[in-house]
Motif scaffolding. Sequence first.
Motif, PDB file in Angstrom:
ATOM      1  N   GLY A 190       0.821  -1.210   0.000  1.00  0.00           N
ATOM      2  CA  GLY A 190       0.000   0.000   0.000  1.00  0.00           C
ATOM      3  C   GLY A 190       0.854   1.258   0.000  1.00  0.00           C
ATOM      4  O   GLY A 190       0.630   2.195  -0.786  1.00  0.00           O
ATOM      5  N   LEU A 191       1.865   1.282   0.861  1.00  0.00           N
ATOM      6  CA  LEU A 191       2.765   2.428   0.907  1.00  0.00           C
ATOM      7  C   LEU A 191       3.596   2.527  -0.376  1.00  0.00           C
ATOM      8  O   LEU A 191       3.900   3.630  -0.842  1.00  0.00           O
ATOM      9  N   GLY A 192       3.946   1.360  -0.935  1.00  0.00           N
ATOM     10  CA  GLY A 192       4.713   1.351  -2.179  1.00  0.00           C
ATOM     11  C   GLY A 192       3.953   1.992  -3.327  1.00  0.00           C
ATOM     12  O   GLY A 192       4.523   2.736  -4.139  1.00  0.00           O
ATOM     13  N   VAL A 193       2.656   1.716  -3.415  1.00  0.00           N
ATOM     14  CA  VAL A 193       1.822   2.337  -4.448  1.00  0.00           C
ATOM     15  C   VAL A 193       1.754   3.852  -4.232  1.00  0.00           C
ATOM     16  O   VAL A 193       1.807   4.633  -5.191  1.00  0.00           O
ATOM     17  N   THR A 194       1.670   4.274  -2.967  1.00  0.00           N
ATOM     18  CA  THR A 194       1.649   5.703  -2.654  1.00  0.00           C
ATOM     19  C   THR A 194       2.934   6.381  -3.110  1.00  0.00           C
ATOM     20  O   THR A 194       2.908   7.465  -3.714  1.00  0.00           O
ATOM     21  N   VAL A 195       4.069   5.743  -2.839  1.00  0.00           N
ATOM     22  CA  VAL A 195       5.359   6.291  -3.269  1.00  0.00           C
ATOM     23  C   VAL A 195       5.453   6.312  -4.793  1.00  0.00           C
ATOM     24  O   VAL A 195       5.948   7.285  -5.384  1.00  0.00           O
ATOM     25  N   LEU A 196       4.976   5.272  -5.431  1.00  0.00           N
ATOM     26  CA  LEU A 196       4.992   5.213  -6.895  1.00  0.00           C
ATOM     27  C   LEU A 196       4.208   6.373  -7.501  1.00  0.00           C
ATOM     28  O   LEU A 196       4.683   7.057  -8.420  1.00  0.00           O
ATOM     29  N   ASN A 197       3.015   6.599  -7.001  1.00  0.00           N
ATOM     30  CA  ASN A 197       2.181   7.681  -7.527  1.00  0.00           C
ATOM     31  C   ASN A 197       2.793   9.058  -7.258  1.00  0.00           C
ATOM     32  O   ASN A 197       2.663   9.979  -8.061  1.00  0.00           O
ATOM     33  N   TRP A 220       0.562  -3.657  11.893  1.00  0.00           N
ATOM     34  CA  TRP A 220       0.732  -3.283  10.478  1.00  0.00           C
ATOM     35  C   TRP A 220      -0.613  -3.261   9.754  1.00  0.00           C
ATOM     36  O   TRP A 220      -0.863  -2.376   8.931  1.00  0.00           O
ATOM     37  N   ARG A 221      -1.470  -4.203  10.062  1.00  0.00           N
ATOM     38  CA  ARG A 221      -2.783  -4.243   9.406  1.00  0.00           C
ATOM     39  C   ARG A 221      -3.616  -3.031   9.834  1.00  0.00           C
ATOM     40  O   ARG A 221      -4.329  -2.433   9.022  1.00  0.00           O
ATOM     41  N   SER A 222      -3.504  -2.673  11.097  1.00  0.00           N
ATOM     42  CA  SER A 222      -4.239  -1.516  11.595  1.00  0.00           C
ATOM     43  C   SER A 222      -3.746  -0.235  10.925  1.00  0.00           C
ATOM     44  O   SER A 222      -4.551   0.621  10.521  1.00  0.00           O
ATOM     45  N   VAL A 223      -2.428  -0.108  10.777  1.00  0.00           N
ATOM     46  CA  VAL A 223      -1.853   1.101  10.169  1.00  0.00           C
ATOM     47  C   VAL A 223      -2.296   1.251   8.713  1.00  0.00           C
ATOM     48  O   VAL A 223      -2.723   2.333   8.288  1.00  0.00           O
ATOM     49  N   ILE A 224      -2.220   0.184   7.944  1.00  0.00           N
ATOM     50  CA  ILE A 224      -2.574   0.292   6.526  1.00  0.00           C
ATOM     51  C   ILE A 224      -4.071   0.515   6.352  1.00  0.00           C
ATOM     52  O   ILE A 224      -4.503   1.213   5.424  1.00  0.00           O
ATOM     53  N   ASN A 225      -4.884  -0.036   7.236  1.00  0.00           N
ATOM     54  CA  ASN A 225      -6.326   0.225   7.187  1.00  0.00           C
ATOM     55  C   ASN A 225      -6.633   1.687   7.496  1.00  0.00           C
ATOM     56  O   ASN A 225      -7.505   2.301   6.869  1.00  0.00           O
TER      57      ASN A 225
END
Length: 321
Positions: free
Chosen positions: A84-91, A136-141
Amino acid sequence: PVIDFSDKKALWRDITMNYSHWLSFILLFVVAIVVSPSFLSWSNLTNLFVQGAVVGICAMGMSLVISAGMIDLSTGASVALISGLGVTVLNATGSIFLAFLFCLGAGLIVGVVNGLLVTKGGIAPFIVTLATMSAWRSVINQLGQGGPFTVSRELYQSFRSVAAGRTLGLPNLMLFLIGVSVLTAFIMSRTKFGRYVYAVGSNQQAARLSGINIDRVKTLIFMYAGTLYGLAAFLLASRLTSIQAASAGSGYEMDAIAAVAIGGTSMDGGRGKIVGTFLGILMLRIINTVLIMANVPPFLNGLVQGIIIIVAVLAQSKRKK
């Protein structure tokens, strides 16, 4: 391993001890062919690698963790967070390479957190990774707010080609899985670190008395596993191009543990087979394919995997006795 052909009982014991993963793989392969002769088509065979690549890369890291007598329950949540964070960095950057480096770095940090909590914190790996799984699941949610992390239209085609593309006629995901498996096998069989991993899993006290830095080895194990989770997260994001925070990576730890167990790695540590884990991933995909061909409801896949893990551990226990 040297096999004694003069003693039939010893021969059978040696075969089941050292080659059970090959026997299981061949048996499942034959069953799949009987259920559906079309299983042998090139597209079906390569699809086994494609479908199992992301989890398979995670399983390679899990192999080291379990070989050292530990466990990691945070695999799926780690992959979800990093992807999820990787997609954010990509964009944000428009660079696939920077997104790739970010995913590897984030995975490394995840591994360091797990490793330090286990070694310096003195907390059992089960408890540590159970806590980080939830965290980690809580953070990404929270970051996703219930919505997906989606690759922008401008980057969609080029980013997706990383996982969906082919090199020399072979799927890229297949090459990634084989490459990581070869690297992990080399580390475990040809390096001092690999021998240390097995020593720690076999007898920590003896390993410590022989001069091995137990804490350093455990931390490096989690760092290596975390880096592979980062690679898996990058490939998952490339393959899906849209990451659902709540479900991405769900059950990956179960699949990885199952692959390691049926691949012949001792769940108590001290003994492992990377080639067995590799075959274990393929066996899980074959089982899934056979269940689909047999019209078994997909909701029962978890039941089948649970049975597989129990049978594998019972077989290990019987061999030890």
